[in-house]
Design a protein around this motif. Sequence first.
Motif, PDB file in Angstrom:
ATOM      1  N   ILE A 265       0.866  -1.439  -0.174  1.00 53.80           N
ATOM      2  CA  ILE A 265      -0.064  -0.139  -0.011  1.00 53.80           C
ATOM      3  C   ILE A 265       1.079   1.329  -0.094  1.00 53.80           C
ATOM      4  CG2 ILE A 265      -0.316  -0.008   2.524  1.00 53.80           C
ATOM      5  CD1 ILE A 265      -2.742   1.230  -0.127  1.00 53.80           C
ATOM      6  N   HIS A 266       2.003   1.336   0.652  1.00 52.85           N
ATOM      7  CA  HIS A 266       3.005   2.484   0.624  1.00 52.85           C
ATOM      8  C   HIS A 266       3.312   3.057  -0.698  1.00 52.85           C
ATOM      9  CE1 HIS A 266       2.994   1.922   5.168  1.00 52.85           C
ATOM     10  NE2 HIS A 266       3.496   0.768   4.800  1.00 52.85           N
ATOM     11  N   ILE A 269       0.159   3.973  -2.743  1.00 54.21           N
ATOM     12  CA  ILE A 269      -0.122   5.365  -2.575  1.00 54.21           C
ATOM     13  C   ILE A 269       0.510   6.180  -3.387  1.00 54.21           C
ATOM     14  CG2 ILE A 269      -0.428   7.138  -1.076  1.00 54.21           C
ATOM     15  CD1 ILE A 269      -2.861   5.236  -0.726  1.00 54.21           C
ATOM     16  N   ARG A 350      -1.353  10.786   3.326  1.00 54.50           N
ATOM     17  CA  ARG A 350      -0.716   9.584   2.831  1.00 54.50           C
ATOM     18  C   ARG A 350      -1.435   8.450   3.914  1.00 54.50           C
ATOM     19  NH1 ARG A 350       4.352  12.282   1.346  1.00 54.50           N
ATOM     20  NH2 ARG A 350       4.933  11.698  -0.847  1.00 54.50           N
ATOM     21  N   GLU A 354      -3.700   5.223   2.864  1.00 45.65           N
ATOM     22  CA  GLU A 354      -3.359   3.881   2.916  1.00 45.65           C
ATOM     23  C   GLU A 354      -4.364   3.240   3.677  1.00 45.65           C
ATOM     24  OE1 GLU A 354       0.493   3.982   4.956  1.00 45.65           O
ATOM     25  OE2 GLU A 354       1.486   4.879   3.499  1.00 45.65           O
ATOM     26  N   ASN A 358      -6.898   0.101   1.720  1.00 49.99           N
ATOM     27  CA  ASN A 358      -6.558  -0.831   2.062  1.00 49.99           C
ATOM     28  C   ASN A 358      -7.833  -1.649   2.939  1.00 49.99           C
ATOM     29  OD1 ASN A 358      -4.333  -2.059   1.102  1.00 49.99           O
ATOM     30  ND2 ASN A 358      -3.066  -2.076   3.136  1.00 49.99           N
TER      31      ASN A 358
END
Length: 395
Positions: A265-266, A269, A350, A354, A358
Amino acid sequence: MTASESPKNLFTNEFTQNPYPVYEKLRKSDPLLNLMFPDGSYGWLVSSYEDAVAVLKDPRFIKDITKIYGNEYASVFTSNMLFSDPPDHKRLRGLVQKGFTPQIIAGMRDHIQDIADELLDAVSSQDSMNLIDDYAFLLPIIVISELLGVPLEDRDKFRIWSNSIIGASNQETGEEVNQHMNEFVQYLGEWFANVRENPGDDMISQLIISEEQGDRLSEEELYGVVTLMIIAGHETTVNLIGNGVLALLEHPEQRKLLQEQPDLIHGAIEEMLRYNGPVEFSTSRWATEDFEFRGQMMKRGDLVIVALDSANRDPEQFNDPDIFDITRNKSKHLAFGKGIHLCLGAPLARLEGEIAINTLLRRFPNIELRSDIQELEWRPGMIVRGVKEIPLSIK
């Protein structure tokens, strides 16, 4: 560019739906283009990555219009760090950044997760949801309301006022826009007066306490801070979530990969921010003097705007820029700007993105778009890039 693509015809409905083919042509033929913007003003549009970084970091391009054209252009909505230059910028940013320390942001993770789950609980018995109204709007407005100390019951008002602030920034006028702006100013005045009598531990209380302790924060600057937090701290995240989910729906193999490996996910994004970022254009800058820039003569007072989403698709900076790849190596995208005006709330945006994305994929793994993606209505204007509604099937 051809006659049909002349500056007069640049900002069309077709362009709003998908500006990227136009940006590709601009980067090749006119990376620094003089044109008329939708509000009728003339200025320079910067579309290449290298030029964009140069503009964003060059102190000869300033943010405070009153230094060029006088106080008649001053506004209570622009007395903040986004529209200021050193030394005022450093002072204002220093006061606000106390609420955005890494420790404070990290400490919000569990609470943001709870908010995301509660919002999805509310639609879990339904077959469908509107991603924007039911989720992408609500999550960040709850977070920023709590951070600022806004009464939660007023969050819907803040959405209306936020849209009007963006409309006013695009030079939209009309009785309704003016009414909303006046309502917003009146609300803020009453709110600040109440906080002075009963301060809490929220950001606005701390700023007002700082003001009374002599930290030189004026009433206009309080208005400006709240306006900035609403747009930068709320609107940006709404469209990060919306545009990010759309990108996953358009690229099912990337969505499947993220669902199988949520730890991606990091990077996902960062790719969402690069691929179809929530802020399409930078706010305005003005040349402080006559000088040559990238082969063009800038005159004092010239308006310059950076097409951030174009710079983020520049093949000179990014390999295969039109491909959406959540495993892409960390990129130096410009979604949050560059230089001294780099977005202070980027870590919070951010984190919210995230958690929101998710959690959505985990809770509703079979989401599908309930309309043709070409039929989605993109919001007009020169700041945010996002759609008004995203209808989803969630069963």
